[in-house]
Design a protein around this motif. Sequence first.
Motif, PDB file in Angstrom:
ATOM      1  N   ARG A  90     124.067 -29.339  19.130  1.00  0.00           N
ATOM      2  CA  ARG A  90     123.093 -30.223  18.720  1.00  0.00           C
ATOM      3  C   ARG A  90     122.566 -29.877  17.594  1.00  0.00           C
ATOM      4  NH1 ARG A  90     123.793 -34.477  19.984  1.00  0.00           N
ATOM      5  NH2 ARG A  90     121.924 -35.076  18.636  1.00  0.00           N
ATOM      6  N   GLY A  91     122.678 -28.755  17.069  1.00  0.00           N
ATOM      7  CA  GLY A  91     122.309 -28.126  15.645  1.00  0.00           C
ATOM      8  C   GLY A  91     123.119 -28.989  14.418  1.00  0.00           C
ATOM      9  N   THR A  92     124.528 -28.784  14.941  1.00  0.00           N
ATOM     10  CA  THR A  92     125.455 -29.582  14.039  1.00  0.00           C
ATOM     11  C   THR A  92     125.328 -30.928  13.712  1.00  0.00           C
ATOM     12  OG1 THR A  92     127.134 -27.810  14.607  1.00  0.00           O
ATOM     13  CG2 THR A  92     128.023 -29.767  13.488  1.00  0.00           C
ATOM     14  N   ALA A  93     124.948 -31.556  15.012  1.00  0.00           N
ATOM     15  CA  ALA A  93     124.490 -33.134  14.714  1.00  0.00           C
ATOM     16  C   ALA A  93     123.341 -33.488  13.911  1.00  0.00           C
ATOM     17  CB  ALA A  93     124.284 -33.769  15.990  1.00  0.00           C
ATOM     18  N   GLY A  94     122.366 -32.262  14.120  1.00  0.00           N
ATOM     19  CA  GLY A  94     121.078 -32.450  13.247  1.00  0.00           C
ATOM     20  C   GLY A  94     121.425 -32.506  11.688  1.00  0.00           C
ATOM     21  N   VAL A  95     122.262 -31.585  11.334  1.00  0.00           N
ATOM     22  CA  VAL A  95     122.769 -31.203   9.974  1.00  0.00           C
ATOM     23  C   VAL A  95     123.114 -32.643   9.396  1.00  0.00           C
ATOM     24  CG1 VAL A  95     124.285 -30.195   8.513  1.00  0.00           C
ATOM     25  CG2 VAL A  95     122.851 -28.773  10.162  1.00  0.00           C
ATOM     26  N   MET A  96     124.021 -33.194  10.231  1.00  0.00           N
ATOM     27  CA  MET A  96     124.645 -34.553   9.938  1.00  0.00           C
ATOM     28  C   MET A  96     123.717 -35.689   9.808  1.00  0.00           C
ATOM     29  SD  MET A  96     127.416 -33.571   9.280  1.00  0.00           S
ATOM     30  CE  MET A  96     127.820 -35.360   8.384  1.00  0.00           C
ATOM     31  N   PHE A  97     122.714 -35.604  10.442  1.00  0.00           N
ATOM     32  CA  PHE A  97     121.601 -36.854  10.187  1.00  0.00           C
ATOM     33  C   PHE A  97     120.743 -36.436   9.147  1.00  0.00           C
ATOM     34  CE2 PHE A  97     121.150 -36.575  15.415  1.00  0.00           C
ATOM     35  CZ  PHE A  97     122.130 -37.236  15.506  1.00  0.00           C
ATOM     36  N   ALA A  98     120.872 -35.312   8.736  1.00  0.00           N
ATOM     37  CA  ALA A  98     119.966 -34.790   7.390  1.00  0.00           C
ATOM     38  C   ALA A  98     120.990 -35.300   6.467  1.00  0.00           C
ATOM     39  CB  ALA A  98     119.816 -33.351   7.358  1.00  0.00           C
ATOM     40  N   VAL A  99     122.444 -34.884   6.246  1.00  0.00           N
ATOM     41  CA  VAL A  99     123.181 -35.648   5.265  1.00  0.00           C
ATOM     42  C   VAL A  99     123.068 -36.830   5.382  1.00  0.00           C
ATOM     43  CG1 VAL A  99     125.536 -35.949   4.870  1.00  0.00           C
ATOM     44  CG2 VAL A  99     124.634 -33.619   5.635  1.00  0.00           C
ATOM     45  N   LEU A 100     123.068 -37.567   6.217  1.00  0.00           N
ATOM     46  CA  LEU A 100     122.827 -39.301   6.267  1.00  0.00           C
ATOM     47  C   LEU A 100     121.690 -39.744   5.771  1.00  0.00           C
ATOM     48  CD1 LEU A 100     124.056 -40.339   9.577  1.00  0.00           C
ATOM     49  CD2 LEU A 100     125.045 -40.980   7.709  1.00  0.00           C
ATOM     50  N   ALA A 101     120.351 -38.928   5.696  1.00  0.00           N
ATOM     51  CA  ALA A 101     119.347 -38.969   5.082  1.00  0.00           C
ATOM     52  C   ALA A 101     119.576 -38.887   3.609  1.00  0.00           C
ATOM     53  CB  ALA A 101     118.028 -38.275   5.694  1.00  0.00           C
ATOM     54  N   LEU A 102     119.966 -37.786   3.187  1.00  0.00           N
ATOM     55  CA  LEU A 102     120.170 -37.578   1.856  1.00  0.00           C
ATOM     56  C   LEU A 102     121.044 -38.623   1.122  1.00  0.00           C
ATOM     57  CD1 LEU A 102     120.721 -33.484   1.802  1.00  0.00           C
ATOM     58  CD2 LEU A 102     118.803 -34.768   1.284  1.00  0.00           C
ATOM     59  N   ASN A 103     122.117 -39.218   2.086  1.00  0.00           N
ATOM     60  CA  ASN A 103     123.049 -40.020   1.370  1.00  0.00           C
ATOM     61  C   ASN A 103     122.333 -41.416   1.384  1.00  0.00           C
ATOM     62  OD1 ASN A 103     125.589 -41.437   0.759  1.00  0.00           O
ATOM     63  ND2 ASN A 103     125.301 -42.602   2.892  1.00  0.00           N
ATOM     64  N   ALA A 104     121.343 -41.634   2.181  1.00  0.00           N
ATOM     65  CA  ALA A 104     120.383 -42.998   2.032  1.00  0.00           C
ATOM     66  C   ALA A 104     119.443 -42.998   0.787  1.00  0.00           C
ATOM     67  CB  ALA A 104     119.734 -43.280   3.583  1.00  0.00           C
ATOM     68  N   PHE A 105     118.978 -41.807   0.445  1.00  0.00           N
ATOM     69  CA  PHE A 105     118.075 -41.738  -0.572  1.00  0.00           C
ATOM     70  C   PHE A 105     118.806 -41.817  -1.987  1.00  0.00           C
ATOM     71  CE2 PHE A 105     115.230 -39.822   2.424  1.00  0.00           C
ATOM     72  CZ  PHE A 105     114.290 -40.844   2.444  1.00  0.00           C
ATOM     73  N   LEU A 106     120.303 -41.725  -2.004  1.00  0.00           N
ATOM     74  CA  LEU A 106     121.083 -41.824  -3.321  1.00  0.00           C
ATOM     75  C   LEU A 106     120.880 -43.229  -3.942  1.00  0.00           C
ATOM     76  CD1 LEU A 106     124.376 -40.123  -2.238  1.00  0.00           C
ATOM     77  CD2 LEU A 106     122.424 -39.211  -3.678  1.00  0.00           C
ATOM     78  N   PRO A 107     120.909 -43.302  -5.061  1.00  0.00           N
ATOM     79  CA  PRO A 107     121.045 -44.571  -5.784  1.00  0.00           C
ATOM     80  C   PRO A 107     121.869 -45.623  -5.524  1.00  0.00           C
ATOM     81  CG  PRO A 107     120.721 -42.806  -7.536  1.00  0.00           C
ATOM     82  CD  PRO A 107     121.212 -42.188  -6.243  1.00  0.00           C
ATOM     83  N   ALA A 108     123.169 -44.858  -5.041  1.00  0.00           N
ATOM     84  CA  ALA A 108     124.110 -45.676  -4.454  1.00  0.00           C
ATOM     85  C   ALA A 108     124.830 -44.865  -3.336  1.00  0.00           C
ATOM     86  CB  ALA A 108     125.427 -45.779  -5.579  1.00  0.00           C
ATOM     87  N   PRO A 109     124.529 -45.282  -2.037  1.00  0.00           N
ATOM     88  CA  PRO A 109     124.789 -44.475  -0.691  1.00  0.00           C
ATOM     89  C   PRO A 109     126.177 -44.936  -0.783  1.00  0.00           C
ATOM     90  CG  PRO A 109     122.537 -45.862  -0.469  1.00  0.00           C
ATOM     91  CD  PRO A 109     123.134 -46.181  -1.691  1.00  0.00           C
ATOM     92  N   GLN A 110     126.905 -43.640  -0.039  1.00  0.00           N
ATOM     93  CA  GLN A 110     128.442 -43.828   0.115  1.00  0.00           C
ATOM     94  C   GLN A 110     128.633 -44.150   1.683  1.00  0.00           C
ATOM     95  OE1 GLN A 110     130.805 -43.405  -2.551  1.00  0.00           O
ATOM     96  NE2 GLN A 110     128.429 -43.594  -3.442  1.00  0.00           N
TER      97      GLN A 110
END
Length: 416
Positions: A90-110
């Motif tokens: 679950r902790g690893t999944a939470g890290v990936m959710f945080a990565v998705l959040a950072l990606n979403a805030f990028l000017p050009a999400p990947q």
Amino acid sequence: MILREKFVVDVSPLRTSREFRYLFVARVVSILGLGMLAVTVPLQTFTLTDSTMHVALVAAVLGVSTFSGTFAGGVLADRADRRLVIAVSRGTAGVMFAVLALNAFLPAPQLWIIYVAAAIDGLCGGISATALMAVTPSLIPRDKIPAAGALMALTADLGSMVGPAVGGVVIAATNVGVTYASAAALTAVTTFCITRLPSLPPADATQESAMESLRSGARFAFGNRVIGGVLAAGFVTMLLAGWAVLIPEYATEVLNVGPASTGLLYTAPAIGAVLGSLTSGWTAGARRVGVAIFVAMFVSAAGLAGAGATSILVLSLVFLAAHGFGDAITEILRYSTVQRHTPDEFRGRVAGVWSAQVTAGAALGALVAGAVAALVPVQTALAAYGVTGLVCVAFLAVTLKSLRALDETPEPSYVE
């Protein structure tokens, strides 16, 4: 008062077990976060690509990795501390959710980040769900297993209604990045709750290789007359889960309703399931469990057949709610039966077989429903789908004699 206690969901596991309370809260919070992501991931994927194919491919990656995770989780849960397995996954999944959040805030999400996150999150989700199923019986008395199953089912049913709705509201008010961040925060709460549990190693950790461990677990599950029967019944239950693919055409062509009413059609089974969970107090004292399983399966299939036999929205909603009600009762009874008849050293691997069946069966059910709809008009397809389920239930009730005759005693013994 006696009638109320007999039918209202038994919450005594929450009152009597501190550990189960932590597990329950962890699951509630986790399902809320996952429900939010069920809306967020496909919406962001479509926004980035304008392609339904990419939405389907992301879902496929998630499904395949989840399927793989169920088997990995089963092996790990029977070899290592189950608390640690759940917390790390679950902790690893939470890290990936945080990565998705950072990606979403990028000017050009990947887009590739979404694919990678889907693969990792699916694997972690399969592992944690399987290990969690193996843990539950260790935290409560044996006679409270049906009550625990009902409470866990209730969290899933409520999550299927509340999570996506909350996700949609958050996205509308802010953006997908906030939704991902919220899911990451909720997963952190889940992980904290799991770490509050005591160490939960298996009673007799297997020393077999991973592949041999999988084989021996499958041999036990399908060789046990009771558990094998429950799994066979569950396969039919999962096939019936494919009804959802018929709803858009059914709503448009048969009921002549718009998006709002179509949403109600999707919600109705969840409402029925919640009602089933809330009135499941009687399941703890049920003796003829096998018969009860088949009756609940019959109600579930009959609900789909009834929905296909009418063109009136209100009746369709009632029938679909009946489908959800029967499905919830079936799930609670099957869960408690499997847990009662599985020794602790096999619980992880049997849970893996159970979870894999859910994942594969639902996907196969969707394919079957789609194939039927391609051959006959959609109203006939929905009715035929339900009637086929009724025939399968009748066939299993006749052929699975050990399950049909199952009569639980206060201290059931393992059936080999």
